[in-house]
Design a protein around this motif. Sequence first.
Motif, PDB file in Angstrom:
ATOM      1  N   GLU A   1       3.164   9.720 -10.111  1.00  0.00           N
ATOM      2  CA  GLU A   1       2.345   9.781 -11.326  1.00  0.00           C
ATOM      3  C   GLU A   1       1.540  11.076 -11.393  1.00  0.00           C
ATOM      4  OE1 GLU A   1       1.316   5.162 -12.412  1.00  0.00           O
ATOM      5  OE2 GLU A   1       0.254   6.073 -10.724  1.00  0.00           O
ATOM      6  N   GLU A   2       1.044  11.515 -10.263  1.00  0.00           N
ATOM      7  CA  GLU A   2       0.256  12.751 -10.232  1.00  0.00           C
ATOM      8  C   GLU A   2       1.117  13.956 -10.596  1.00  0.00           C
ATOM      9  OE1 GLU A   2      -1.426  12.731  -6.341  1.00  0.00           O
ATOM     10  OE2 GLU A   2      -3.095  11.405  -6.904  1.00  0.00           O
TER      11      GLU A   2
ATOM     12  N   SER B   1       0.835  -1.211   0.000  1.00  0.00           N
ATOM     13  CA  SER B   1       0.000   0.000   0.000  1.00  0.00           C
ATOM     14  C   SER B   1       0.864   1.253   0.000  1.00  0.00           C
ATOM     15  CB  SER B   1      -0.924   0.002   1.218  1.00  0.00           C
ATOM     16  OG  SER B   1      -1.859  -1.047   1.143  1.00  0.00           O
TER      17      SER B   1
ATOM     18  N   GLN C   1       2.360   1.702  -3.445  1.00  0.00           N
ATOM     19  CA  GLN C   1       1.336   2.153  -4.390  1.00  0.00           C
ATOM     20  C   GLN C   1       1.016   3.631  -4.193  1.00  0.00           C
ATOM     21  OE1 GLN C   1      -1.592  -0.824  -3.342  1.00  0.00           O
ATOM     22  NE2 GLN C   1      -1.240  -1.983  -5.212  1.00  0.00           N
ATOM     23  N   ASN C   2       0.931   4.052  -2.954  1.00  0.00           N
ATOM     24  CA  ASN C   2       0.645   5.467  -2.668  1.00  0.00           C
ATOM     25  C   ASN C   2       1.783   6.364  -3.129  1.00  0.00           C
ATOM     26  OD1 ASN C   2      -1.833   4.832  -1.514  1.00  0.00           O
ATOM     27  ND2 ASN C   2      -1.023   4.727   0.565  1.00  0.00           N
ATOM     28  N   ASP C   3       3.018   5.922  -2.863  1.00  0.00           N
ATOM     29  CA  ASP C   3       4.181   6.722  -3.278  1.00  0.00           C
ATOM     30  C   ASP C   3       4.269   6.800  -4.799  1.00  0.00           C
ATOM     31  OD1 ASP C   3       4.829   7.099  -0.634  1.00  0.00           O
ATOM     32  OD2 ASP C   3       6.386   5.551  -0.589  1.00  0.00           O
ATOM     33  N   LEU C   4       3.964   5.687  -5.465  1.00  0.00           N
ATOM     34  CA  LEU C   4       4.004   5.688  -6.929  1.00  0.00           C
ATOM     35  C   LEU C   4       2.911   6.591  -7.496  1.00  0.00           C
ATOM     36  CD1 LEU C   4       5.494   4.414  -9.330  1.00  0.00           C
ATOM     37  CD2 LEU C   4       3.731   2.640  -9.378  1.00  0.00           C
ATOM     38  N   LYS C   5       1.755   6.566  -6.866  1.00  0.00           N
ATOM     39  CA  LYS C   5       0.649   7.417  -7.317  1.00  0.00           C
ATOM     40  C   LYS C   5       1.021   8.881  -7.202  1.00  0.00           C
ATOM     41  CE  LYS C   5      -4.277   8.339  -6.571  1.00  0.00           C
ATOM     42  NZ  LYS C   5      -5.483   8.001  -5.771  1.00  0.00           N
ATOM     43  N   ALA C   6       1.740   9.236  -6.131  1.00  0.00           N
ATOM     44  CA  ALA C   6       2.167  10.623  -5.943  1.00  0.00           C
ATOM     45  C   ALA C   6       3.106  11.064  -7.066  1.00  0.00           C
ATOM     46  CB  ALA C   6       2.848  10.776  -4.586  1.00  0.00           C
TER      47      ALA C   6
ATOM     48  N   VAL D   1       6.058   5.832 -16.216  1.00  0.00           N
ATOM     49  CA  VAL D   1       5.419   6.447 -15.048  1.00  0.00           C
ATOM     50  C   VAL D   1       5.748   7.934 -14.959  1.00  0.00           C
ATOM     51  CG1 VAL D   1       5.519   6.561 -12.517  1.00  0.00           C
ATOM     52  CG2 VAL D   1       5.192   4.365 -13.651  1.00  0.00           C
TER      53      VAL D   1
END
Length: 331
Positions: free
Chosen positions: A198-199, A188, A191-196, A237
């Motif tokens: 990507e954003e 988790s 995933q959160n760090d990767l999402k940051a 990414v």
Amino acid sequence: MEHLWRKLLAVLFVIGLLAGCASGGNEEAESSDDQSEQTTEENETSGDEGSFPLILTDAMDNEVTIEEEPDQIISTIPSNGEILFALGLNEEVVGVSDFANYPEEAAKKEKIGGQDLNVEKILSLEPDVVLAHASGAHTSQEALQQIRDAGIAVYVVQDASSFDTVYETIATIGDITATSEKASDIVSGMQNDLKAVEEKAAAIAEEDKKDVFVEVSPEPEIYTGGQGTFLNEMLAVIQAENVVGDQEGWFKMNNEAIVELQPEVIITTYGYYTEDPQGSVLSRDGWDTVPAVEDEQVYDVHSDLVTRPGPRLVEGVQELAEAVYPDVFSE
């Protein structure tokens, strides 16, 4: 002496990449997303989460039974070791690869070999479980069978080539070691760090995307990665174009072919054993017309962060992002 040792590690890393291209030993093929999904489904049917005995199907399609929660574990490859330590299993890890260099606790553990496993040493440590890896399973078949014959469970971990398969690997090792909840937390967090990342990358306009070439080894044997490698997914990414993204796996390139690709940024991953990697690229004969050389856009990132399928993988994405798009990602 340390310089020579680090260079040896890098040479062995490239050998590992080449092994993935050999017939019958293709790392990427052995651990394709389709296969990993099938293995995951099979594992999920073996019993309730955290229950023992646990019956699993590994990356080599072997059925493996873990009789009880393991008290002593051996990792034959650095990435498995990093996962085990991240799961808080420092006390349970009794042996690691000769090349294990992270975290600091790894240096204090017994070494059980590198490309060639020291079966005698492994057996002497009396592990409950040995976590092997698909990248070396074909060349270590005899050694792994000796370990199985001694009554020790051997689980061959898939050679993950995407973030999703890394997440699956962490979850599976969590199941094997009765640390599923911690494994879920690690995934988790990744995933959160990767999402940051990507954003942040989403703000990069199409016309501002940069063409990037990544070298995982220096001259005269320049290797890089295309589709089916972490490098390719990482570049996607951060909204960068991999100039060799139309090719598959890891492969060697000559100078002329790289110059023709005209990358705007060149990333090296061997600064930990080669002095001044940026300078060596900038001074190459015939490269003065390459945009990355003209504009001095050559940067080094740490190899372990961008090639080792473990908990630090998103750190590698961040490091790549800061090198390619410093204005967007550097704080």
